[in-house]
Design a protein around this motif. Sequence first.
Motif, short mmCIF file in Angstrom:
data_model
loop_
_atom_site.label_atom_id
_atom_site.label_comp_id
_atom_site.label_asym_id
_atom_site.label_seq_id
_atom_site.Cartn_x
_atom_site.Cartn_y
_atom_site.Cartn_z
N VAL A 1 75.99 51.48 45.83
CA VAL A 1 76.02 50.70 47.08
C VAL A 1 74.67 50.63 47.79
O VAL A 1 74.50 49.80 48.69
CB VAL A 1 77.06 51.30 48.06
CG1 VAL A 1 78.44 51.32 47.44
CG2 VAL A 1 76.66 52.69 48.54
N ALA A 2 73.70 51.47 47.42
CA ALA A 2 72.43 51.51 48.14
C ALA A 2 71.32 50.78 47.38
O ALA A 2 71.27 50.82 46.15
CB ALA A 2 72.01 52.96 48.39
N HIS A 3 70.43 50.15 48.13
CA HIS A 3 69.30 49.44 47.54
C HIS A 3 67.97 50.07 47.93
O HIS A 3 66.93 49.68 47.41
CB HIS A 3 69.30 47.98 47.99
CG HIS A 3 70.55 47.24 47.62
ND1 HIS A 3 71.64 47.15 48.47
CD2 HIS A 3 70.90 46.57 46.50
CE1 HIS A 3 72.60 46.45 47.88
NE2 HIS A 3 72.18 46.09 46.69
N GLU A 4 67.99 51.02 48.86
CA GLU A 4 66.77 51.64 49.35
C GLU A 4 67.09 53.04 49.87
O GLU A 4 68.27 53.37 50.07
CB GLU A 4 66.15 50.78 50.46
CG GLU A 4 67.13 50.29 51.51
CD GLU A 4 67.61 51.36 52.45
OE1 GLU A 4 66.78 52.21 52.83
OE2 GLU A 4 68.79 51.37 52.81
N PHE B 1 66.22 44.73 52.01
CA PHE B 1 67.04 45.79 51.42
C PHE B 1 67.68 46.64 52.52
O PHE B 1 68.86 47.01 52.44
CB PHE B 1 66.20 46.68 50.51
CG PHE B 1 65.80 46.05 49.21
CD1 PHE B 1 66.20 44.78 48.88
CD2 PHE B 1 65.02 46.77 48.30
CE1 PHE B 1 65.83 44.19 47.67
CE2 PHE B 1 64.64 46.20 47.09
CZ PHE B 1 65.05 44.92 46.78
N PHE C 1 76.14 51.59 55.28
CA PHE C 1 75.75 52.90 55.81
C PHE C 1 76.24 53.12 57.23
O PHE C 1 76.33 54.27 57.68
CB PHE C 1 74.24 53.10 55.68
CG PHE C 1 73.86 53.55 54.30
CD1 PHE C 1 74.05 54.86 53.91
CD2 PHE C 1 73.38 52.65 53.37
CE1 PHE C 1 73.75 55.28 52.62
CE2 PHE C 1 73.09 53.05 52.08
CZ PHE C 1 73.27 54.37 51.70
N SER D 1 70.40 44.67 54.27
CA SER D 1 71.60 44.51 53.44
C SER D 1 72.40 45.80 53.34
O SER D 1 73.62 45.77 53.12
CB SER D 1 71.21 44.03 52.04
OG SER D 1 70.50 45.04 51.33
N ASP D 2 71.73 46.95 53.52
CA ASP D 2 72.41 48.24 53.43
C ASP D 2 73.04 48.68 54.76
O ASP D 2 73.83 49.63 54.78
CB ASP D 2 71.44 49.34 52.97
CG ASP D 2 71.24 49.34 51.47
OD1 ASP D 2 71.90 48.56 50.77
OD2 ASP D 2 70.41 50.15 50.99
N LEU E 1 75.77 56.33 46.19
CA LEU E 1 74.43 55.76 46.33
C LEU E 1 74.02 54.82 45.18
O LEU E 1 73.52 53.72 45.44
CB LEU E 1 73.39 56.87 46.48
CG LEU E 1 73.41 57.65 47.79
CD1 LEU E 1 72.30 58.70 47.80
CD2 LEU E 1 73.26 56.72 48.99
#
Length: 232
Positions: free
Chosen positions: A74-77, A11, A19, A14-15, A71
């Motif tokens: 687009v964010a996973h963590e 995660f 970011f 992938s981010d 967030l």
Amino acid sequence: METVLQVPWKFIVSDLPVFSVLAVWNLLVLFVLSKKVYEFAIKKGRSINSSIYFSRKAIHFLAGGLTAMLLPFVAHEPILPAAMAFGLALATYVPHKLNRRMYWFQDPENIYDVDFTLSWGLIVFFTWYIDRTFWLGVIPVLFMAYGDGITGIIRNLKYNKRTKAWEGTAGMLVVCIIIGAKMGVAGILAGIVCSFVERIENIDDNITVPAVSLFILVGAYYYFPSFTISLY
């Protein structure tokens, strides 16, 4: 090690691209765009304090607010968002500490700009472990970024200085009700309450606004979940 703070490494990896872009954007807002807002306000005859305030609100809108809105999509963590926020907190704290403030948005009388980024990072990080969609943390942050931001703009336009006034509270109330509806009745209630909490003098609303609204939302999330269903 496959996880960091219970977050899978995949995660985080992938981010990284998104970011990296958001970090550059936030730095651009901080060091370039907000400065241009300050210079524009000065040219329009605004006082130095008023111009600083406009610049700070530009950071609220374009950096803190825009990033928070992205967030859930687009964010996973929570680690990279929080790390970015804490990095920005350090970048704003050091100039205060060294007495080399970024004059276009930093006020020598307070470090509220540092509090903004710390509140942002802490809320986004810890609420992810409760709600993986990010919305539980994003809504209080948006109250702080856009709700408090619009009240500052309204008051600054009318009074040409940082002050508390009911016109600004009315503007914040409208904005926060619209934002809060994403978390249902509880979100609307949180938006109303924090709009009045913002009026309290001599306390940093970058702490009180997100803290009070988060308390209401977390309580509803656990004990009255039907009140947190999105209205749109």
